[in-house]
Design a protein around this motif. Structure first.
Motif, PDB file in Angstrom:
ATOM      1  N   UNK A   1       0.682  -1.217  -0.063  1.00 48.69           N
ATOM      2  CA  UNK A   1       0.078  -0.093   0.068  1.00 48.69           C
ATOM      3  C   UNK A   1       0.859   1.432   0.005  1.00 48.69           C
ATOM      4  N   UNK A   2       0.497   2.105  -0.821  1.00 47.55           N
ATOM      5  CA  UNK A   2       1.242   3.540  -0.998  1.00 47.55           C
ATOM      6  C   UNK A   2       0.517   4.579  -0.858  1.00 47.55           C
ATOM      7  N   UNK A   3       0.991   5.531   0.069  1.00 42.43           N
ATOM      8  CA  UNK A   3       0.373   6.954   0.052  1.00 42.43           C
ATOM      9  C   UNK A   3       1.303   7.814  -0.684  1.00 42.43           C
ATOM     10  N   UNK A   4       0.734   8.629  -1.628  1.00 42.44           N
ATOM     11  CA  UNK A   4       1.456   9.574  -2.412  1.00 42.44           C
ATOM     12  C   UNK A   4       0.775  11.162  -1.955  1.00 42.44           C
ATOM     13  N   UNK A   5       1.723  12.057  -1.801  1.00 42.04           N
ATOM     14  CA  UNK A   5       1.420  13.416  -1.288  1.00 42.04           C
ATOM     15  C   UNK A   5       2.322  14.000  -2.190  1.00 42.04           C
ATOM     16  N   UNK A   6       1.738  15.277  -2.207  1.00 45.06           N
ATOM     17  CA  UNK A   6       2.681  16.269  -2.873  1.00 45.06           C
ATOM     18  C   UNK A   6       1.929  17.896  -2.900  1.00 45.06           C
ATOM     19  N   UNK A   7       2.610  18.891  -2.385  1.00 46.19           N
ATOM     20  CA  UNK A   7       2.295  20.030  -2.333  1.00 46.19           C
ATOM     21  C   UNK A   7       2.848  21.029  -3.577  1.00 46.19           C
ATOM     22  N   UNK A   8       2.119  21.721  -3.829  1.00 46.60           N
ATOM     23  CA  UNK A   8       2.195  22.353  -5.135  1.00 46.60           C
ATOM     24  C   UNK A   8       3.581  22.893  -5.267  1.00 46.60           C
ATOM     25  N   UNK A   9       4.243  22.149  -6.439  1.00 44.34           N
ATOM     26  CA  UNK A   9       5.848  22.634  -6.687  1.00 44.34           C
ATOM     27  C   UNK A   9       6.867  21.897  -5.877  1.00 44.34           C
ATOM     28  N   UNK A  10       6.235  21.274  -4.651  1.00 41.85           N
ATOM     29  CA  UNK A  10       7.146  20.563  -3.973  1.00 41.85           C
ATOM     30  C   UNK A  10       7.534  19.083  -4.431  1.00 41.85           C
ATOM     31  N   UNK A  11       8.424  18.346  -3.576  1.00 42.52           N
ATOM     32  CA  UNK A  11       8.394  17.174  -3.886  1.00 42.52           C
ATOM     33  C   UNK A  11       7.301  16.056  -3.729  1.00 42.52           C
ATOM     34  N   UNK A  12       7.464  15.081  -4.345  1.00 40.70           N
ATOM     35  CA  UNK A  12       6.492  14.052  -4.169  1.00 40.70           C
ATOM     36  C   UNK A  12       6.965  13.080  -2.969  1.00 40.70           C
ATOM     37  N   UNK A  13       5.910  12.939  -1.932  1.00 40.52           N
ATOM     38  CA  UNK A  13       6.238  12.052  -0.730  1.00 40.52           C
ATOM     39  C   UNK A  13       5.650  11.057  -0.887  1.00 40.52           C
ATOM     40  N   UNK A  14       6.154   9.596  -0.792  1.00 41.31           N
ATOM     41  CA  UNK A  14       5.471   8.439  -0.897  1.00 41.31           C
ATOM     42  C   UNK A  14       5.951   7.623   0.404  1.00 41.31           C
ATOM     43  N   UNK A  15       4.890   6.969   1.033  1.00 35.78           N
ATOM     44  CA  UNK A  15       5.077   6.430   2.317  1.00 35.78           C
ATOM     45  C   UNK A  15       4.223   4.754   2.043  1.00 35.78           C
ATOM     46  N   UNK A  16       5.159   3.767   2.182  1.00 37.75           N
ATOM     47  CA  UNK A  16       4.629   2.338   1.559  1.00 37.75           C
ATOM     48  C   UNK A  16       4.593   1.210   2.678  1.00 37.75           C
ATOM     49  N   UNK A  17       3.843   0.415   2.859  1.00 33.53           N
ATOM     50  CA  UNK A  17       3.732  -0.534   4.038  1.00 33.53           C
ATOM     51  C   UNK A  17       3.493  -2.037   2.992  1.00 33.53           C
ATOM     52  N   UNK A  18       3.906  -2.859   3.877  1.00 36.65           N
ATOM     53  CA  UNK A  18       3.598  -4.461   3.297  1.00 36.65           C
ATOM     54  C   UNK A  18       4.941  -4.842   2.748  1.00 36.65           C
ATOM     55  N   UNK A  19       4.931  -6.168   2.499  1.00 31.92           N
ATOM     56  CA  UNK A  19       6.117  -6.832   1.854  1.00 31.92           C
ATOM     57  C   UNK A  19       6.643  -6.202   0.660  1.00 31.92           C
ATOM     58  N   UNK A  20       5.823  -5.889  -0.109  1.00 30.59           N
ATOM     59  CA  UNK A  20       6.394  -5.026  -1.555  1.00 30.59           C
ATOM     60  C   UNK A  20       6.547  -3.625  -1.445  1.00 30.59           C
ATOM     61  N   UNK A  21       6.967  -3.217  -0.255  1.00 28.47           N
ATOM     62  CA  UNK A  21       6.961  -1.602   0.187  1.00 28.47           C
ATOM     63  C   UNK A  21       8.459  -1.156  -0.701  1.00 28.47           C
ATOM     64  N   UNK A  22       9.545  -1.849  -0.584  1.00 29.72           N
ATOM     65  CA  UNK A  22      10.618  -1.334  -1.282  1.00 29.72           C
ATOM     66  C   UNK A  22      10.550  -1.497  -2.635  1.00 29.72           C
ATOM     67  N   UNK A  23       9.856  -2.578  -3.175  1.00 25.74           N
ATOM     68  CA  UNK A  23       9.804  -2.507  -4.848  1.00 25.74           C
ATOM     69  C   UNK A  23       8.899  -1.302  -5.286  1.00 25.74           C
ATOM     70  N   UNK A  24       7.876  -0.926  -4.500  1.00 22.71           N
ATOM     71  CA  UNK A  24       7.220   0.080  -5.089  1.00 22.71           C
ATOM     72  C   UNK A  24       7.845   1.374  -4.765  1.00 22.71           C
ATOM     73  N   UNK A  25       8.661   1.577  -3.582  1.00 24.98           N
ATOM     74  CA  UNK A  25       9.104   2.874  -3.351  1.00 24.98           C
ATOM     75  C   UNK A  25      10.379   2.990  -4.327  1.00 24.98           C
ATOM     76  N   UNK A  26      11.064   1.833  -4.703  1.00 20.94           N
ATOM     77  CA  UNK A  26      12.255   2.046  -5.632  1.00 20.94           C
ATOM     78  C   UNK A  26      11.783   2.494  -7.028  1.00 20.94           C
ATOM     79  N   UNK A  27      10.621   1.900  -7.299  1.00 19.91           N
ATOM     80  CA  UNK A  27       9.975   2.430  -8.762  1.00 19.91           C
ATOM     81  C   UNK A  27       9.285   3.591  -8.874  1.00 19.91           C
ATOM     82  N   UNK A  28       9.437   4.447  -7.729  1.00 22.03           N
ATOM     83  CA  UNK A  28       8.523   5.546  -7.821  1.00 22.03           C
ATOM     84  C   UNK A  28       8.746   6.498  -9.101  1.00 22.03           C
TER      85      UNK A  28
END
Length: 305
Positions: free
Chosen positions: A51-78
């Motif tokens: 599960x991944x939560x994606x956040x971004x404020x206007x013009x700022x960086x994207x912040x992703x928070x991930x949970x679960x066994x596949x968290x590293x895989x999803x975060x690396x592919x951001x």
């Protein structure tokens, strides 16, 4: 849990690049905060669900928070998911409407989810039925046979589910397919794909036409379905959904002022060879709506048959 901040080196429409992965308003693998500040997405990965939560404020960086066994895989592919592998600079607009869309939407990019199965299941469900029917079937299958989304209660929205895995799909009894409104042809295509799902993931690495050819080796997956998968899994800029009920007429009215069939669509998109799907995305995202004539197609309910 894993966190990452990523600064996209280009204009980015976060919701726009993620939205093709959403399957209707009731998609249990997707949630959006009421203020639009957060998008949650659940997926399968080679390492397990995430599960991944994606956040971004206007013009700022994207912040992703991930949970679960596949968290590293999803975060690396951001970056890839958010269009980092896409190159829209090679696109040349040949029609005024497309050129205007390019100018107005610098943040439109083609993202790459990297997961064939997650795109394949809903794409097959969408074959030759209305979007309402297909979304209902996917929603019911995910809710009844997908696992709960990983992540802490109170943070991950209630009711989110992991897409059913190939193994879970193969275990679904016949009557449950009927209950979910899935006819024999689509069920057979999904089951054939589930048997070789691990091999089909190689299509993401092949990409382009070779990747689509691999997908079409499965009985029940044709040009339309392979294109729908390719658009989401590796951001294929040329994978047009030929055979679609709406796209030829939408493109025809936008560019020529009249309906088209698939042959006409192929001809009008010829100047965009190699980038035809990107041209379609610009047209669909431009706000253009073709005139509607007559009643809409009525959904069927296979559960009553």
């Amino acid at each position: 849990m894993r966190d990452r901040e990523w600064h996209p080196p280009y204009p980015l429409d976060l919701y726009g690049v993620l939205s093709p992965l959403r399957r209707g308003r009731g998609d249990p693998t997707w949630r959006t905060a009421s203020d639009g500040a957060v998008v949650w997405r659940v997926s399968t990965t080679p390492d397990g669900p995430a599960t991944v939560a994606y956040r971004r404020r206007a013009g700022g960086p994207v912040r992703a928070t991930a949970w679960g066994p596949g968290a590293d895989w999803e975060i690396d592919r951001l970056p890839s998911l958010l269009g980092g592998d896409d190159d829209p600079s090679v696109f040349v607009a040949h029609h005024p409407l497309v050129a205007d869309a390019v100018r107005r939407m610098p943040g439109l990019r083609l993202g790459s989810s990297g997961r064939v199965w997650d795109a394949l299941l809903p794409a097959v469900l969408e074959q030759k039925v209305t979007g309402t029917e297909a979304r209902r079937s996917f929603r019911e299958l995910a809710r009844r046979f997908g696992d709960p989304a990983p992540g802490p209660a109170g943070v991950v929205p209630d009711g989110m589910r992991v897409p059913p895995t190939p193994e879970q799909v193969r275990a679904i009894p016949d009557w449950e397919w009927h209950r979910a409104g899935v006819d024999h042809a689509r069920r057979s295509a999904i089951l054939h794909a589930a048997v070789v799902a691990h091999r089909l993931e190689a299509a993401a690495g092949l990409a382009g036409e070779p990747g689509r050819v691999l997908l079409r080796r499965v009985r029940g997956i044709g040009v339309w379905t392979a294109a729908e998968i390719a658009q989401r899994v590796w951001g294929d800029p040329d994978a047009v959904s030929f055979g679609d009920f709406h796209i030829p007429n939408t493109v025809g009215h936008a560019l020529l002022g009249h309906d088209l069939d698939d042959a006409g669509l192929l001809e009008v998109l010829a100047p965009y060879a190699g980038q035809r799907q990107r041209a379609v995305r610009y047209i669909e995202s431009s706000g253009f709506r073709r005139p509607r004539f007559g009643p809409r197609f009525s959904p069927r309910d296979y559960r009553t048959l």
